[in-house]
Design a protein around this motif. Structure first.
Motif, PDB file in Angstrom:
ATOM      1  N   LEU A   9      81.234  80.373  31.765  1.00 30.15           N
ATOM      2  CA  LEU A   9      82.447  80.884  32.387  1.00 30.15           C
ATOM      3  C   LEU A   9      82.402  82.400  32.512  1.00 30.15           C
ATOM      4  O   LEU A   9      82.738  82.955  33.560  1.00 30.15           O
ATOM      5  CB  LEU A   9      83.680  80.448  31.592  1.00 30.15           C
ATOM      6  N   ALA A  10      81.963  83.069  31.470  1.00 24.35           N
ATOM      7  CA  ALA A  10      81.859  84.532  31.508  1.00 24.35           C
ATOM      8  C   ALA A  10      80.889  84.981  32.591  1.00 24.35           C
ATOM      9  O   ALA A  10      81.197  85.873  33.386  1.00 24.35           O
ATOM     10  CB  ALA A  10      81.432  85.060  30.140  1.00 24.35           C
ATOM     11  N   GLU A  11      79.723  84.345  32.654  1.00 21.92           N
ATOM     12  CA  GLU A  11      78.716  84.733  33.637  1.00 21.92           C
ATOM     13  C   GLU A  11      79.170  84.454  35.058  1.00 21.92           C
ATOM     14  O   GLU A  11      79.036  85.296  35.945  1.00 21.92           O
ATOM     15  CB  GLU A  11      77.400  84.001  33.361  1.00 21.92           C
ATOM     16  N   LYS A  12      79.735  83.292  35.304  1.00 22.21           N
ATOM     17  CA  LYS A  12      80.137  82.904  36.660  1.00 22.21           C
ATOM     18  C   LYS A  12      81.328  83.720  37.170  1.00 22.21           C
ATOM     19  O   LYS A  12      81.465  83.930  38.364  1.00 22.21           O
ATOM     20  CB  LYS A  12      80.471  81.416  36.719  1.00 22.21           C
ATOM     21  N   SER A  13      82.190  84.169  36.262  1.00 26.20           N
ATOM     22  CA  SER A  13      83.364  84.924  36.685  1.00 26.20           C
ATOM     23  C   SER A  13      83.158  86.431  36.619  1.00 26.20           C
ATOM     24  O   SER A  13      83.979  87.186  37.136  1.00 26.20           O
ATOM     25  CB  SER A  13      84.582  84.532  35.840  1.00 26.20           C
ATOM     26  N   GLY A  14      82.102  86.878  35.980  1.00 28.92           N
ATOM     27  CA  GLY A  14      81.823  88.312  35.919  1.00 28.92           C
ATOM     28  C   GLY A  14      82.608  89.060  34.864  1.00 28.92           C
ATOM     29  O   GLY A  14      82.815  90.265  34.983  1.00 28.92           O
ATOM     30  N   VAL A  15      83.074  88.344  33.841  1.00 31.20           N
ATOM     31  CA  VAL A  15      83.757  88.994  32.723  1.00 31.20           C
ATOM     32  C   VAL A  15      82.904  88.821  31.476  1.00 31.20           C
ATOM     33  O   VAL A  15      81.971  88.036  31.454  1.00 31.20           O
ATOM     34  CB  VAL A  15      85.177  88.418  32.497  1.00 31.20           C
ATOM     35  N   GLY A  16      83.253  89.547  30.435  1.00 33.69           N
ATOM     36  CA  GLY A  16      82.497  89.459  29.205  1.00 33.69           C
ATOM     37  C   GLY A  16      82.857  88.228  28.381  1.00 33.69           C
ATOM     38  O   GLY A  16      83.957  87.672  28.505  1.00 33.69           O
ATOM     39  N   LEU A  17      81.933  87.823  27.551  1.00 39.49           N
ATOM     40  CA  LEU A  17      82.150  86.686  26.661  1.00 39.49           C
ATOM     41  C   LEU A  17      83.333  86.937  25.735  1.00 39.49           C
ATOM     42  O   LEU A  17      84.141  86.038  25.484  1.00 39.49           O
ATOM     43  CB  LEU A  17      80.884  86.402  25.856  1.00 39.49           C
ATOM     44  N   ARG A  18      83.462  88.156  25.253  1.00 39.16           N
ATOM     45  CA  ARG A  18      84.594  88.494  24.376  1.00 39.16           C
ATOM     46  C   ARG A  18      85.922  88.249  25.095  1.00 39.16           C
ATOM     47  O   ARG A  18      86.873  87.730  24.510  1.00 39.16           O
ATOM     48  CB  ARG A  18      84.489  89.944  23.920  1.00 39.16           C
ATOM     49  N   PHE A  19      85.994  88.612  26.383  1.00 46.06           N
ATOM     50  CA  PHE A  19      87.214  88.400  27.150  1.00 46.06           C
ATOM     51  C   PHE A  19      87.544  86.910  27.234  1.00 46.06           C
ATOM     52  O   PHE A  19      88.690  86.507  27.055  1.00 46.06           O
ATOM     53  CB  PHE A  19      87.097  88.991  28.555  1.00 46.06           C
ATOM     54  N   VAL A  20      86.549  86.089  27.524  1.00 49.33           N
ATOM     55  CA  VAL A  20      86.768  84.638  27.616  1.00 49.33           C
ATOM     56  C   VAL A  20      87.292  84.101  26.293  1.00 49.33           C
ATOM     57  O   VAL A  20      88.231  83.303  26.260  1.00 49.33           O
ATOM     58  CB  VAL A  20      85.480  83.902  28.036  1.00 49.33           C
ATOM     59  N   ARG A  21      86.717  84.549  25.201  1.00 54.47           N
ATOM     60  CA  ARG A  21      87.172  84.086  23.881  1.00 54.47           C
ATOM     61  C   ARG A  21      88.616  84.506  23.619  1.00 54.47           C
ATOM     62  O   ARG A  21      89.419  83.715  23.127  1.00 54.47           O
ATOM     63  CB  ARG A  21      86.241  84.616  22.795  1.00 54.47           C
ATOM     64  N   GLU A  22      88.944  85.740  23.945  1.00 54.58           N
ATOM     65  CA  GLU A  22      90.314  86.224  23.741  1.00 54.58           C
ATOM     66  C   GLU A  22      91.299  85.471  24.637  1.00 54.58           C
ATOM     67  O   GLU A  22      92.407  85.143  24.211  1.00 54.58           O
ATOM     68  CB  GLU A  22      90.386  87.728  24.004  1.00 54.58           C
ATOM     69  N   LEU A  23      90.888  85.161  25.853  1.00 54.92           N
ATOM     70  CA  LEU A  23      91.726  84.387  26.769  1.00 54.92           C
ATOM     71  C   LEU A  23      92.003  83.004  26.200  1.00 54.92           C
ATOM     72  O   LEU A  23      93.144  82.545  26.160  1.00 54.92           O
ATOM     73  CB  LEU A  23      91.030  84.282  28.134  1.00 54.92           C
ATOM     74  N   GLU A  24      90.976  82.339  25.722  1.00 56.56           N
ATOM     75  CA  GLU A  24      91.137  81.003  25.142  1.00 56.56           C
ATOM     76  C   GLU A  24      91.989  81.022  23.881  1.00 56.56           C
ATOM     77  O   GLU A  24      92.703  80.064  23.600  1.00 56.56           O
ATOM     78  CB  GLU A  24      89.773  80.389  24.817  1.00 56.56           C
ATOM     79  N   GLN A  25      91.913  82.102  23.133  1.00 60.70           N
ATOM     80  CA  GLN A  25      92.672  82.198  21.895  1.00 60.70           C
ATOM     81  C   GLN A  25      94.115  82.637  22.116  1.00 60.70           C
ATOM     82  O   GLN A  25      94.898  82.718  21.182  1.00 60.70           O
ATOM     83  CB  GLN A  25      91.974  83.163  20.921  1.00 60.70           C
ATOM     84  N   GLY A  26      94.468  82.925  23.360  1.00 54.73           N
ATOM     85  CA  GLY A  26      95.849  83.269  23.682  1.00 54.73           C
ATOM     86  C   GLY A  26      96.246  84.696  23.372  1.00 54.73           C
ATOM     87  O   GLY A  26      97.422  84.965  23.123  1.00 54.73           O
ATOM     88  N   LYS A  27      95.275  85.613  23.406  1.00 51.33           N
ATOM     89  CA  LYS A  27      95.619  87.018  23.176  1.00 51.33           C
ATOM     90  C   LYS A  27      96.718  87.431  24.150  1.00 51.33           C
ATOM     91  O   LYS A  27      96.657  87.130  25.336  1.00 51.33           O
ATOM     92  CB  LYS A  27      94.388  87.905  23.359  1.00 51.33           C
ATOM     93  N   GLN A  28      97.731  88.118  23.653  1.00 53.01           N
ATOM     94  CA  GLN A  28      98.904  88.427  24.467  1.00 53.01           C
ATOM     95  C   GLN A  28      98.727  89.622  25.388  1.00 53.01           C
ATOM     96  O   GLN A  28      99.506  89.801  26.321  1.00 53.01           O
ATOM     97  CB  GLN A  28     100.120  88.628  23.567  1.00 53.01           C
ATOM     98  N   THR A  29      97.729  90.445  25.155  1.00 55.66           N
ATOM     99  CA  THR A  29      97.512  91.615  26.008  1.00 55.66           C
ATOM    100  C   THR A  29      96.128  91.530  26.642  1.00 55.66           C
ATOM    101  O   THR A  29      95.132  91.925  26.049  1.00 55.66           O
ATOM    102  CB  THR A  29      97.639  92.918  25.206  1.00 55.66           C
ATOM    103  N   LEU A  30      96.099  90.991  27.858  1.00 58.40           N
ATOM    104  CA  LEU A  30      94.859  90.894  28.625  1.00 58.40           C
ATOM    105  C   LEU A  30      95.084  91.492  30.006  1.00 58.40           C
ATOM    106  O   LEU A  30      96.197  91.475  30.529  1.00 58.40           O
ATOM    107  CB  LEU A  30      94.429  89.428  28.773  1.00 58.40           C
TER     108      LEU A  30
END
Length: 57
Positions: A9-30
Protein backbone atom coordinates in the motif's frame (compact mmCIF):
# COMPACT_ATOMS: atom_id res chain seq x y z
CA UNK A 1 -10.00 -7.30 1.00
CA UNK A 2 -7.55 -6.11 -1.68
CA UNK A 3 -4.72 -8.40 -0.67
CA UNK A 4 -2.27 -5.57 -0.01
CA UNK A 5 0.31 -5.56 2.71
CA UNK A 6 1.22 -2.31 4.41
CA UNK A 7 4.41 -2.26 2.34
CA UNK A 8 2.43 -2.78 -0.90
CA UNK A 9 0.00 0.00 0.00
CA UNK A 10 2.80 2.42 0.86
CA UNK A 11 4.66 1.71 -2.38
CA UNK A 12 1.61 1.85 -4.66
CA UNK A 13 0.29 5.08 -3.13
CA UNK A 14 3.63 6.85 -2.80
CA UNK A 15 3.52 7.37 0.96
CA UNK A 16 5.82 6.04 3.63
CA UNK A 17 5.28 2.83 5.53
CA UNK A 18 5.15 4.79 8.79
CA UNK A 19 2.25 6.84 7.40
CA UNK A 20 0.30 3.70 6.46
CA UNK A 21 0.82 2.29 9.95
CA UNK A 22 -0.31 5.52 11.60
CA UNK A 23 -3.36 5.64 9.32
CA UNK A 24 -4.34 2.09 10.24
CA UNK A 25 -3.84 2.81 13.92
CA UNK A 26 -6.20 5.79 13.76
CA UNK A 27 -3.73 8.58 14.44
CA UNK A 28 -5.82 11.73 14.80
CA UNK A 29 -3.42 14.13 13.09
CA UNK A 30 -2.60 13.06 9.54
CA UNK A 31 -2.12 15.11 6.39
CA UNK A 32 -5.18 15.10 4.15
CA UNK A 33 -3.07 15.18 0.98
CA UNK A 34 -1.37 11.95 2.01
CA UNK A 35 -4.67 10.36 2.99
CA UNK A 36 -5.96 11.26 -0.47
CA UNK A 37 -2.89 9.67 -2.06
CA UNK A 38 -3.84 6.39 -0.41
CA UNK A 39 -7.56 6.73 -1.14
CA UNK A 40 -6.88 7.53 -4.81
CA UNK A 41 -5.90 3.88 -5.29
CA UNK A 42 -9.50 2.98 -4.52
CA UNK A 43 -11.18 5.83 -6.39
CA UNK A 44 -11.98 7.97 -3.35
CA UNK A 45 -10.86 11.16 -1.65
CA UNK A 46 -11.72 13.19 1.45
CA UNK A 47 -12.27 16.92 1.62
CA UNK A 48 -14.20 19.76 3.15
CA UNK A 49 -17.97 19.64 2.70
CA UNK A 50 -20.39 22.45 3.43
CA UNK A 51 -22.51 21.91 6.49
CA UNK A 52 -26.26 22.28 6.50
CA UNK A 53 -26.40 24.40 9.65
CA UNK A 54 -29.63 26.41 9.59
CA UNK A 55 -28.42 28.70 12.42
CA UNK A 56 -25.78 30.21 10.09
CA UNK A 57 -28.29 31.06 7.31
Amino acid sequence: MFGLTQVDLAEKSGVGLRFVRELEQGKQTLRIDKINQVLALFGHEVGAQPTNNKEEQ
